[in-house]
Design an enzyme around this catalytic site. Structure first.
Site, PDB file in Angstrom:
ATOM      1  CB  CYS A 263      80.563  13.355  48.625  1.00 13.40           C
ATOM      2  SG  CYS A 263      79.573  12.131  47.711  1.00 13.40           S
TER       3      CYS A 263
ATOM      4  CG  ASP B 190      76.602  16.117  41.849  1.00 15.94           C
ATOM      5  OD1 ASP B 190      77.110  16.382  42.952  1.00 15.94           O
ATOM      6  OD2 ASP B 190      76.532  14.964  41.398  1.00 15.94           O
TER       7      ASP B 190
HETATM    8  P1  RI2 Z   1      82.957  13.730  40.366  1.00 18.07           P
HETATM    9  C1  RI2 Z   1      78.660  12.931  43.375  1.00 18.07           C
HETATM   10  O1  RI2 Z   1      77.288  12.682  43.309  1.00 18.07           O
HETATM   11  C2  RI2 Z   1      79.045  13.784  44.569  1.00 18.07           C
HETATM   12  O2  RI2 Z   1      78.085  14.780  44.876  1.00 18.07           O
HETATM   13  C3  RI2 Z   1      80.348  14.357  44.068  1.00 18.07           C
HETATM   14  O3  RI2 Z   1      80.786  15.472  44.822  1.00 18.07           O
HETATM   15  C4  RI2 Z   1      79.955  14.733  42.648  1.00 18.07           C
HETATM   16  O4  RI2 Z   1      79.130  13.644  42.220  1.00 18.07           O
HETATM   17  C5  RI2 Z   1      81.068  14.973  41.693  1.00 18.07           C
HETATM   18  O5  RI2 Z   1      81.828  13.805  41.488  1.00 18.07           O
HETATM   19  P2  RI2 Z   1      76.651  11.195  43.554  1.00 18.07           P
HETATM   20  O6  RI2 Z   1      76.576  10.543  42.191  1.00 18.07           O
HETATM   21  O7  RI2 Z   1      82.319  13.970  39.039  1.00 18.07           O
HETATM   22  O8  RI2 Z   1      77.509  10.439  44.524  1.00 18.07           O
HETATM   23  O9  RI2 Z   1      83.996  14.779  40.692  1.00 18.07           O
HETATM   24  O10 RI2 Z   1      75.265  11.457  44.077  1.00 18.07           O
HETATM   25  O11 RI2 Z   1      83.493  12.320  40.490  1.00 18.07           O
END
Ligand code: RI2
Length: 307
Positions: free
Chosen positions: A125, A194
């Protein structure tokens, strides 16, 4: 709803603003906008604040960063009149954003220490916290290369790949299902989070737990990079983390598949036994110390209220 608050809320919901840290900071900013834009008496302030709070929390259900950011700003609000409350909310929001950005810097430094020179890293991701560690390791002069998953269905891996390539890091994008195929070449897995539950389970982008399983099988260390506001106080009292399921149209158009059902959960839970360490701004910890972080470091008790 207040126009500037609604604008941010809609962007969080549609994932125009995404990433657990970013949505937390965006929610804090929305509360600051509310405080700036409010007109009325103290009773109206509290009523509207409550509505704004509930609205922001409702935009995405899984990432606790959003809720913790909102509680951080709202629960610390002090003042006997509207002007003082307004100033207090604005200050708390700015504090949260600043602390969140500082936490990322620290996590980068601590996490980079866990990445050996010459390492091949796998990431999934698009996590700012995970990227911070990888980029810091590169800036420290370590020769690293990265495999990154494209991350269906939203393809956040494209953002990751571009960010790493821009830094001059050797990056190779793979499809999500190629993880086990490449695991034999990987020295360390680095992902974000998350939400982290009190038992040390990490909720992150769908597919993370499969990667952890493949890493465990291949005896490859699996580390999670997460600011302390991604730990969930509610899990201490037995609340389960709600896994967001999004519109199946993000996967494919169901009209093209008569008679076919679709499911689109966007997060999964990795149990603590598959996690070697969690890198937080308060230090690198075992996942089994999650409860301590919730009780001591975040200084919050149940329901996100300060003790
Ligand atoms: P940071 C994202 O969720 C991903 O799951 C990623 O690993 C997590 O947030 C943490 O991201 P989404 O919003 O806070 O893409 O480290 O569903 O940037």
């Amino acid at each position: 709803m207040y126009a500037r608050v609604e604008d941010i809320g809609k962007k969080i919901k549609s994932m125009e603003i995404r990433g657990a840290g970013r949505i937390g900071r965006a929610a804090a900013l929305a509360l600051k906008y509310f405080a700036e834009d409010f007109e009325g008496n103290i009773q109206g302030f509290y009523e509207d604040l409550d509505n704004v709070k509930e609205y922001l929390i409702s935009t995405r259900p899984t990432a606790v960063s959003l809720k913790n950011a909102v509680y951080y700003v709202v629960n610390r609000a002090k003042g006997e009149n509207v002007e003082d409350l307004r100033k207090s909310i604005i200050k708390n929001a700015e504090d949260f954003i600043k602390r969140s950005e500082e936490a990322l810097e620290i996590i980068g430094k601590y996490g980079a220490g866990r990445i050996p020179d010459g390492a091949t890293i796998l990431t999934h991701c698009n996590s700012s916290a995970a990227l911070q560690c990888i980029i810091q390791a590169h800036r420290d002069g370590k020769k690293i290369r990265v495999f990154n998953t494209e991350t269906r269905p939203w393809l956040q891996g494209h953002i990751t790949a571009r960010a790493l390539a821009k830094e001059g890091i050797d990056v190779t994008m793979i499809v999500d299902s190629a993880v086990r195929y490449f695991m034999r070449d990987v020295d360390i897995v680095v992902v974000g989070a998350d939400t982290i539950a009190s038992n040390g389970a990490v909720i992150n982008k769908i597919g993370t737990s499969q990667i952890a399983l493949a890493a465990h099988e291949a005896r490859v260390p699996f580390i999670v990079c997460a600011e302390t506001y991604k730990f969930s106080p509610e899990t201490v009292i037995g609340k389960l983390v709600k896994i967001e399921e999004r519109d199946p149209r993000e996967i494919a158009n169901p009209d093209d598949f008569p008679g076919v059902k679709f499911r689109n959960p966007v997060f999964d839970a990795t149990p603590p036994e598959y996690i070697d360490a969690i890198v937080t701004e308060k230090g690198v910890i075992s996942p089994y110390l999650a409860y301590e972080i919730i009780k001591e470091v975040m200084n919050v008790g149940i329901e996100g209220k300060e003790d």
